[in-house]
Design an enzyme around this catalytic site. Structure first.
Site, PDB file in Angstrom:
ATOM      1  CB  SER A  45      -0.934   0.016   1.214  1.00  0.00           C
ATOM      2  OG  SER A  45      -0.206  -0.090   2.424  1.00  0.00           O
ATOM      3  CG  ASP A 328      -4.256   5.700   6.649  1.00  0.00           C
ATOM      4  OD1 ASP A 328      -3.088   5.503   7.047  1.00  0.00           O
ATOM      5  OD2 ASP A 328      -4.710   5.157   5.616  1.00  0.00           O
ATOM      6  CG  HIS A 331      -1.035   3.926   4.467  1.00  0.00           C
ATOM      7  ND1 HIS A 331      -2.305   3.523   4.848  1.00  0.00           N
ATOM      8  CD2 HIS A 331      -0.444   2.830   3.933  1.00  0.00           C
ATOM      9  CE1 HIS A 331      -2.473   2.247   4.534  1.00  0.00           C
ATOM     10  NE2 HIS A 331      -1.360   1.809   3.983  1.00  0.00           N
TER      11      HIS A 331
END
Length: 381
Positions: A45, A328, A331
């Protein structure tokens, strides 16, 4: 173990310089002075730019407020803006961001492809509790498909081999093999079946073979990103607690153990594979040193998050996003990604990259052996 480290005046001056230099480098790219013809990205991610959007998974973020600072809005990037690999692509001189495998078509593949997938890992089962994802084995198979297309476009396997030998490859996986596997005993048995050392050795053994497969498919300039401070994320701290420490120490131990072994892998690969060059990027310490940006909030995310640690759709995030280290609960913000991307490209300290940084990697002329022999092994499966 602490998340923020003090860095000296040298780092602060360096940051001022890159803020001025980055626009100039991007302009150079717009004029066609790219440093490599193509850039291929493998990862999780931290690099995903939309490959998970059409998958049945909780690990996708193609909705606001993600992308609030990105030119094209929400694209599937797990950040408010650019990712680290986006910044590297800019500095390399590409006119556009490297497209995701999920939507790339035609001759766009000549400039490279991003295969990264949120929640993906080195092990195929990693992240399965979140739904569909594209683990490294599948990312490599997707790359094989692209290489076969490149052979068709360029005419011969020899031409494709020569072309691919000039490209940059970055690979960054392993974070999820701990976050979304080993440290989730409610879903996985790995922490009961293996000690932390045994599990790390298992990961490194498989990762080494996967990197060798990438080399077999024509990669000759490969940058391997180490793990970040997985025990210092807001999610890790709120989930596991720190027992008085700044971060979750066992998770930090995992990152450092994996990174130390990955650096040894780079040494071994360079010693045994003479027609390619591998480098190690110390994501852990570079990310820690991003405190030079003067964050006023480094322990909480900028956006309101749901129970899964991702931003709640359509909620209003913090206004001063450059003051936050995390977007968040997992990340980094774009500010951190820019810092890591620039310092990965051009190292500030000798410990940033081994044996040297991406800037020096792309300058290498690997015109020996299999780099121009046409012996990419895409047909030998």
């Amino acid at each position: 173990m602490t998340f923020l480290f003090q860095v000296g005046v040298e780092a602060k001056l360096w940051w001022v310089v890159v803020v001025v230099v980055l626009p100039a480098l991007f302009i150079m790219g717009a004029e066609g002075h790219g440093q490599v013809p193509c850039y291929f990205i493998f990862g999780d991610s931290l690099a995903d730019n939309g490959n998970n959007n059409l998958l049945e998974t909780l690990a996708k973020v193609n909705y606001p407020p993600y992308g609030i600072d990105f030119p094209f809005g929400p694209t599937g990037r797990f950040s408010n803006g650019r990712t680290t690999v986006d910044v590297i692509a800019e500095v390399l001189g590409f006119d556009n961001f490297i497209p995701p495998f999920a939507s790339v078509n035609g001759t766009d593949i000549l400039f490279g492809v991003n295969y990264a997938s949120g929640s993906a890992g080195i092990l195929n089962e990693t992240g399965q509790q979140l739904g569909e994802r594209i683990p490294l084995d599948m990312q490599l198979e997707n790359h094989r498909t692209i290489v076969l297309r490149l052979v068709e476009i360029l005419g011969t396997e020899l031409a494709a081999s020569w072309y691919l030998s000039k490209c940059l490859y970055t690979v960054g996986l392993g974070n999820n093999d701990y976050i979304n596997n080993y440290f989730l005993p409610q879903y996985y048995n790995t922490s009961r079946d293996y000690t932390l050392l045994q599990y790390t050795e298992l990961l490194i053994e498989q990762y080494t073979q996967q990197i060798k497969t990438l080399h077999k498919y024509g990669a000759r300039k490969i940058a391997l990103f180490g793990l970040g401070q997985i025990g210092c994320t807001p999610d890790a701290i709120s989930t596991y607690g720190t027992n008085g420490s700044t971060c979750v120490e066992i998770m930090e131990e995992a990152s450092l153990l994996f990174n130390s072994k990955l650096k040894l892998v780079v040494e071994q690969l360079n010693a045994n594979i003479t027609d390619a060059k591998f480098i190690y990027i110390n994501y852990y310490t570079i990310g820690a040193d991003s405190s030079v940006l003067g964050f006023t909030n480094a322990s909480a995310g900028c956006c309101p998050v749901a129970s899964d640690g991702q931003c709640i759709p359509d909620q209003v995030p913090c206004q001063n996003r450059t003051a936050y280290a995390f977007w968040d609960s997992f990340h980094p913000t774009e500010a951190v990604n820019v810092y890591i991307g620039l310092r990965s490209y051009s190292s500030l300290h000798p410990s940033d990259a081994y044996p040297f940084d991406i800037r020096n990697l792309v300058m290498l002329n690997q015109e020996t052996g299999a780099a121009v022999s046409g012996k990419i092994s895409i047909y030998q499966e």
